[in-house]
Design an enzyme around this catalytic site. Sequence first.
Site, PDB file in Angstrom:
ATOM      1  N   ASN A  10       0.862  -1.181   0.000  1.00 38.00           N
ATOM      2  CA  ASN A  10       0.000   0.000   0.000  1.00 38.00           C
ATOM      3  C   ASN A  10       0.899   1.232   0.000  1.00 38.00           C
ATOM      4  O   ASN A  10       1.491   1.575   1.020  1.00 38.00           O
ATOM      5  CB  ASN A  10      -0.901  -0.041   1.250  1.00 38.00           C
ATOM      6  N   LYS A  12       0.043   4.211  -0.249  1.00 34.36           N
ATOM      7  CA  LYS A  12      -0.635   5.367   0.370  1.00 34.36           C
ATOM      8  C   LYS A  12      -0.481   6.601  -0.529  1.00 34.36           C
ATOM      9  O   LYS A  12      -0.446   6.473  -1.743  1.00 34.36           O
ATOM     10  CB  LYS A  12      -0.133   5.584   1.800  1.00 34.36           C
ATOM     11  N   HIS A  96      -9.486   1.119   4.886  1.00 35.11           N
ATOM     12  CA  HIS A  96      -8.206   1.340   5.573  1.00 35.11           C
ATOM     13  C   HIS A  96      -8.432   2.234   6.798  1.00 35.11           C
ATOM     14  O   HIS A  96      -9.232   3.165   6.745  1.00 35.11           O
ATOM     15  CB  HIS A  96      -7.176   1.964   4.627  1.00 35.11           C
ATOM     16  N   GLU A  98      -6.795   4.574   8.025  1.00 39.32           N
ATOM     17  CA  GLU A  98      -6.573   6.007   7.825  1.00 39.32           C
ATOM     18  C   GLU A  98      -7.844   6.670   7.307  1.00 39.32           C
ATOM     19  O   GLU A  98      -8.189   7.784   7.684  1.00 39.32           O
ATOM     20  CB  GLU A  98      -5.378   6.217   6.871  1.00 39.32           C
ATOM     21  N   GLU A 166      -5.151  -4.958  10.505  1.00 39.49           N
ATOM     22  CA  GLU A 166      -4.122  -3.925  10.690  1.00 39.49           C
ATOM     23  C   GLU A 166      -4.391  -3.168  11.992  1.00 39.49           C
ATOM     24  O   GLU A 166      -5.183  -2.215  12.000  1.00 39.49           O
ATOM     25  CB  GLU A 166      -4.148  -2.940   9.518  1.00 39.49           C
ATOM     26  N   GLY A 172       2.574   2.416  10.751  1.00 39.39           N
ATOM     27  CA  GLY A 172       3.479   3.556  10.598  1.00 39.39           C
ATOM     28  C   GLY A 172       4.199   3.938  11.872  1.00 39.39           C
ATOM     29  O   GLY A 172       4.814   4.998  11.952  1.00 39.39           O
ATOM     30  N   SER A 212       3.671  -1.997  10.308  1.00 36.91           N
ATOM     31  CA  SER A 212       5.121  -2.005  10.530  1.00 36.91           C
ATOM     32  C   SER A 212       5.800  -3.320  10.132  1.00 36.91           C
ATOM     33  O   SER A 212       6.796  -3.725  10.749  1.00 36.91           O
ATOM     34  CB  SER A 212       5.455  -1.634  11.986  1.00 36.91           C
TER      35      SER A 212
HETATM   36  O1  LIG Z   1      -1.271   0.718   6.789  1.00 34.78           O
HETATM   37  C1  LIG Z   1      -0.504  -0.151   6.417  1.00 34.78           C
HETATM   38  C2  LIG Z   1      -0.751  -0.901   5.186  1.00 34.78           C
HETATM   39  O2  LIG Z   1      -2.029  -0.674   4.691  1.00 34.78           O
HETATM   40  C3  LIG Z   1       0.733  -0.447   7.179  1.00 34.78           C
HETATM   41  O3  LIG Z   1       1.576   0.635   7.115  1.00 34.78           O
HETATM   42  P1  LIG Z   1       3.100   0.497   7.644  1.00 34.78           P
HETATM   43  O4  LIG Z   1       3.631  -0.789   7.053  1.00 34.78           O
HETATM   44  O5  LIG Z   1       3.795   1.717   7.140  1.00 34.78           O
HETATM   45  O6  LIG Z   1       3.016   0.406   9.129  1.00 34.78           O
END
Ligand SMILES: O=C(CO)COP(=O)(O)O
Length: 254
Positions: A10, A12, A96, A98, A166, A172, A212
């Site tokens: 992803n 983002k 997601h 976010e 997740e 992150g 992560s």
């Molecule tokens: O949100 C994520 C994948 O969709 C995970 O993000 P990170 O791997 O940067 O922690």
Amino acid sequence: MGRKFFVGGNWKCNGTTEEVKKIVTTLNEAEVPSEDVVEVVVSPPFVFLPFVKSLLRPDFQVAAQNCWVRKGGAFTGEVSAEMLVNLNIPWVILGHSERRALLNESNEFVADKVAYALSQGLKVIACIGETLEQRESGSTVAVVAAQTKAIADKISNWANVVLAYEPVWAIGTGKVATPAQAQEVHFELRKWLSENVSAEVAASTRIIYGGSVNGGNCKELAAQPDVDGFLVGGASLKPEFIDIIKSATVKKSD
Ligand SMILES: O=C(CO)COP(=O)(O)O
């Protein structure tokens, strides 16, 4: 029955044309296990999707990071599931954390999106996960079960769904769930599917972990019996994404 290992990247809201070209070149030159062993899907921002699709090796696929909840029309700024289908984009990430947190996407709204995207022929990576507060108050399983139930209430066929667990506190942050923590929630999710959908869906649906994941921790996570792959954020923009794809071989003896 085997669940093929799944590794999603992803990206983002990251990337320039030059950076995207560089990432794709790295992926294209990599030696990775065959398509029979691992399914690899990368998800660039909408504007780069056709470009990435045109450059990317044919054994890797692409995913959008979102799509509109119903048929397209007067919805300024949105991209419809029909458009993705029209461009031969096979996958979409929905729900997601976010978007749930920053854009107030509710369990019901995410479930409506999943149902609509599936109805149009897209495959869906449906994201769920608890916040730190929810984990600390002991409600992790209840939270992810409620997120999954909202989806289960609106779909009847799980064949084109990958469930991405997740934990929000791991995204992150560099604070990865321990293999035991990931396994515990994946196990509970599979049990939930078995008791509330069917034993077949529980056995065949891939439940992947995100938060992560990196080249250093992927193997131990991949070795967990109910971890069927990863959804990778930050590390999917780096060469170590290749190592994460290769962690699929941990499952080879299945
Ligand atoms: O949100 C994520 C994948 O969709 C995970 O993000 P990170 O791997 O940067 O922690």
